[in-house]
Scaffold this motif. Structure first.
Motif, PDB file in Angstrom:
ATOM      1  N   ILE A 377       0.832  -1.210   0.000  1.00  0.00           N
ATOM      2  CA  ILE A 377       0.000   0.000   0.000  1.00  0.00           C
ATOM      3  C   ILE A 377       0.863   1.254   0.000  1.00  0.00           C
ATOM      4  O   ILE A 377       0.629   2.186  -0.778  1.00  0.00           O
ATOM      5  N   VAL A 378       1.869   1.297   0.878  1.00  0.00           N
ATOM      6  CA  VAL A 378       2.718   2.487   0.961  1.00  0.00           C
ATOM      7  C   VAL A 378       3.508   2.677  -0.326  1.00  0.00           C
ATOM      8  O   VAL A 378       3.645   3.800  -0.825  1.00  0.00           O
ATOM      9  N   LEU A 379       4.041   1.586  -0.881  1.00  0.00           N
ATOM     10  CA  LEU A 379       4.790   1.702  -2.136  1.00  0.00           C
ATOM     11  C   LEU A 379       3.881   2.184  -3.265  1.00  0.00           C
ATOM     12  O   LEU A 379       4.274   3.047  -4.067  1.00  0.00           O
ATOM     13  N   LYS A 380       2.666   1.652  -3.312  1.00  0.00           N
ATOM     14  CA  LYS A 380       1.725   2.082  -4.358  1.00  0.00           C
ATOM     15  C   LYS A 380       1.389   3.572  -4.193  1.00  0.00           C
ATOM     16  O   LYS A 380       1.247   4.299  -5.176  1.00  0.00           O
ATOM     17  N   TYR A 381       1.262   4.002  -2.939  1.00  0.00           N
ATOM     18  CA  TYR A 381       1.026   5.427  -2.663  1.00  0.00           C
ATOM     19  C   TYR A 381       2.175   6.272  -3.190  1.00  0.00           C
ATOM     20  O   TYR A 381       1.950   7.295  -3.858  1.00  0.00           O
ATOM     21  N   LEU A 382       3.398   5.865  -2.911  1.00  0.00           N
ATOM     22  CA  LEU A 382       4.567   6.634  -3.351  1.00  0.00           C
ATOM     23  C   LEU A 382       4.647   6.676  -4.877  1.00  0.00           C
ATOM     24  O   LEU A 382       4.951   7.725  -5.461  1.00  0.00           O
ATOM     25  N   GLN A 383       4.381   5.549  -5.507  1.00  0.00           N
ATOM     26  CA  GLN A 383       4.450   5.508  -6.973  1.00  0.00           C
ATOM     27  C   GLN A 383       3.368   6.380  -7.614  1.00  0.00           C
ATOM     28  O   GLN A 383       3.617   7.053  -8.619  1.00  0.00           O
ATOM     29  N   ASN A 384       2.177   6.375  -7.011  1.00  0.00           N
ATOM     30  CA  ASN A 384       1.084   7.164  -7.570  1.00  0.00           C
ATOM     31  C   ASN A 384       1.195   8.648  -7.246  1.00  0.00           C
ATOM     32  O   ASN A 384       0.422   9.449  -7.764  1.00  0.00           O
ATOM     33  N   HIS A 385       2.124   9.013  -6.370  1.00  0.00           N
ATOM     34  CA  HIS A 385       2.368  10.423  -6.065  1.00  0.00           C
ATOM     35  C   HIS A 385       3.801  10.813  -6.425  1.00  0.00           C
ATOM     36  O   HIS A 385       4.339  11.779  -5.908  1.00  0.00           O
ATOM     37  N   SER A 386       4.403  10.011  -7.298  1.00  0.00           N
ATOM     38  CA  SER A 386       5.775  10.243  -7.732  1.00  0.00           C
ATOM     39  C   SER A 386       5.830  11.384  -8.738  1.00  0.00           C
ATOM     40  O   SER A 386       4.806  12.000  -9.086  1.00  0.00           O
ATOM     41  N   SER A 387       7.026  11.667  -9.233  1.00  0.00           N
ATOM     42  CA  SER A 387       7.202  12.769 -10.193  1.00  0.00           C
ATOM     43  C   SER A 387       6.456  12.517 -11.503  1.00  0.00           C
ATOM     44  O   SER A 387       6.175  13.451 -12.251  1.00  0.00           O
ATOM     45  N   ASP A 388       6.116  11.240 -11.773  1.00  0.00           N
ATOM     46  CA  ASP A 388       5.360  10.938 -13.000  1.00  0.00           C
ATOM     47  C   ASP A 388       3.929  11.446 -12.932  1.00  0.00           C
ATOM     48  O   ASP A 388       3.294  11.670 -13.968  1.00  0.00           O
ATOM     49  N   PHE A 389       3.407  11.610 -11.705  1.00  0.00           N
ATOM     50  CA  PHE A 389       2.021  12.015 -11.541  1.00  0.00           C
ATOM     51  C   PHE A 389       1.861  13.385 -10.891  1.00  0.00           C
ATOM     52  O   PHE A 389       0.793  13.989 -10.987  1.00  0.00           O
ATOM     53  N   ALA A 390       2.885  13.848 -10.205  1.00  0.00           N
ATOM     54  CA  ALA A 390       2.787  15.111  -9.477  1.00  0.00           C
ATOM     55  C   ALA A 390       2.754  16.300 -10.433  1.00  0.00           C
ATOM     56  O   ALA A 390       3.465  16.327 -11.439  1.00  0.00           O
ATOM     57  N   LYS A 391       1.945  17.273 -10.090  1.00  0.00           N
ATOM     58  CA  LYS A 391       1.885  18.502 -10.894  1.00  0.00           C
ATOM     59  C   LYS A 391       3.169  19.311 -10.723  1.00  0.00           C
ATOM     60  O   LYS A 391       3.679  19.894 -11.678  1.00  0.00           O
ATOM     61  N   ASP A 392       3.669  19.334  -9.503  1.00  0.00           N
ATOM     62  CA  ASP A 392       4.907  20.055  -9.207  1.00  0.00           C
ATOM     63  C   ASP A 392       6.047  19.058  -9.102  1.00  0.00           C
ATOM     64  O   ASP A 392       6.042  18.192  -8.232  1.00  0.00           O
ATOM     65  N   LYS A 393       7.037  19.162  -9.969  1.00  0.00           N
ATOM     66  CA  LYS A 393       8.196  18.285  -9.916  1.00  0.00           C
ATOM     67  C   LYS A 393       9.088  18.694  -8.764  1.00  0.00           C
ATOM     68  O   LYS A 393       9.192  19.874  -8.437  1.00  0.00           O
ATOM     69  N   HIS A 394       9.763  17.713  -8.170  1.00  0.00           N
ATOM     70  CA  HIS A 394      10.660  18.012  -7.037  1.00  0.00           C
ATOM     71  C   HIS A 394      11.924  18.703  -7.533  1.00  0.00           C
ATOM     72  O   HIS A 394      12.467  18.326  -8.557  1.00  0.00           O
TER      73      HIS A 394
END
Length: 394
Positions: A377-394
């Motif tokens: 669950i936590v890994l899936k959360y991180l992947q779905n909120h990663s730079s591929d999906f985030a509006k603001d890149k880190h």
């Protein structure tokens, strides 16, 4: 100079109203010795394990926890007592710690933590106070026994070598990575089941309707038929599925995603080119064209692998789904921020892309207490909120 000494001597022995100054001074010295002896004796009494566990809130909670650890019983026959770890060894810091402890004694007297329930409610706060103290003095009490210079690096596992050598180079505080080594972690940090239990409570209120999308809260067995006679594989946690049909306590679900054409194509991933697993099909299900239907084919420019967009239709039991994926992301975010800050400040979710996160996350698993469902669950959360999906890149 001689006259000065003579004058000082006369002054020293000049009678006071009833007794001489010398006798007063000598008496004061003797009184000081007695006072110091009494003070030091009292200090040492309060610096024993017997005194520490005279309070039942300690005796009935953290003391039994200590007895189940290697600090209590080990091959070397060395035992770490309460004051060995919780009282500084140098005098000035010891006195400062004793002054702080007076607040804890007052709390025990007035009943702040006089029941197991009250203690558990305060456990996180109490633990944080100690962690902050250990962080400030770089775990000085730990290092009175454990020294970086005395460590045998060659006898450590490769992972431990890397971590410990980095810690030694920075003279890092032991407690940064070793929280929970002598006592239980606070409830909201012991995440082996709390996350899934919270989602299970939400899932009990899920109303299933044909055509709606629902999200799995843990690994769920899948079947090729509603009678559950043919294994269809396993649905990954935090995976969205569309309900096609409802038969008693069974759901026929449709899984959409992408799979690599290489091999049997058993893993259905959430998006093209991203290793975010939605389901792992059985070999027979993956090769069954009545179950898996392919549409678009596409080649990944990065790996050169061919991917196929597919839908798979299988059966699962009704339970263990929630209707809003944000319920899953909420508990996953909380677990990530709480558990993954144990050793260091955790990276922002959008610091890595979806395919980089699995490697980074797996490197941290040795330092947290996640069960298999929680890990996914936590890994899936991180992947779905990663730079591929985030509006603001880190």
């Amino acid at each position: 100079m001689v006259m000065f000494i003579k004058k000082l001597w006369l002054t020293f022995w000049r009678p006071a109203a009833k007794i001489s100054l010398g006798v007063l001074t000598l008496g004061g010295f003797i009184s000081g010795v007695i006072f110091w002896g009494g003070f030091n004796t009292a200090l040492e009494v309060t610096n024993t394990e017997k005194f520490c566990i005279s309070c039942h809130s300690m005796r009935d909670t953290v003391y039994p926890e200590l007895q189940g650890t290697i600090h209590w019983e080990n091959n070397a026959g060395i035992r770490a007592t309460c004051p060995d770890c919780h009282v500084p060894h140098n005098w000035t810091d010891k006195i400062a710690r004793k002054m702080q402890a007076s607040k804890e004694v007052f709390g025990a007297i007035v009943g702040t933590i006089d029941t197991p329930e009250k203690f558990e409610a305060k456990r996180l706060e109490l633990a944080q106070h100690e962690w902050e103290r250990f962080a400030a003095n770089k775990s000085l009490e730990c290092k009175s026994c454990h020294s970086y210079d005395s460590m045998k690096w060659d006898e450590m596992s490769p992972r431990a070598q890397v971590q410990m050598k980095q810690a030694a180079a920075k003279d890092q505080s032991c407690i940064d990575c070793h929280k929970g080594i002598a006592h239980h972690l606070p409830a909201n940090m012991d995440s082996s089941g709390g996350m899934v239990s919270e989602l299970a409570a939400i899932a009990q209120n899920t109303n299933y309707e044909q055509g709606n999308t629902y999200y799995s809260m843990q690994f769920i067995p899948m079947f090729e038929d509603k009678e559950k006679t043919q294994n269809g594989g396993s649905l990954e946690p935090a995976s969205g599925v569309k309900v096609v049909a409802i038969e008693d306590d069974m759901l026929q679900i449709e899984i959409s995603g992408w799979r690599k054409e290489k091999g049997f194509g058993r893993v259905i991933n959430q998006d093209f080119g991203m290793n975010i697993p939605t389901a792992a099909l059985s070999k027979t299900a993956a090769q069954n064209k009545d179950i898996v239907k392919g549409t678009t084919e596409k080649e990944d420019d990065v790996t050169g692998l061919k991917w196929q967009q597919v839908t798979a239709t299988l059966w699962v039991k009704k339970a263990k789904f929630v209707s809003d994926v944000n319920d899953i992301w909420s508990v996953a975010q909380s677990a990530y921020k709480t558990n993954c800050s144990v050793c260091h400040t955790q990276p922002a979710e959008n610091h890595f892309d979806a395919n980089t996160w699995p490697g980074m996350f797996n490197g941290m698993l040795a330092f947290v207490n996640f069960d298999t469902d929680s890990e996914a669950i936590v890994l899936k959360y991180l992947q779905n909120h990663s730079s591929d999906f985030a509006k603001d890149k880190h």
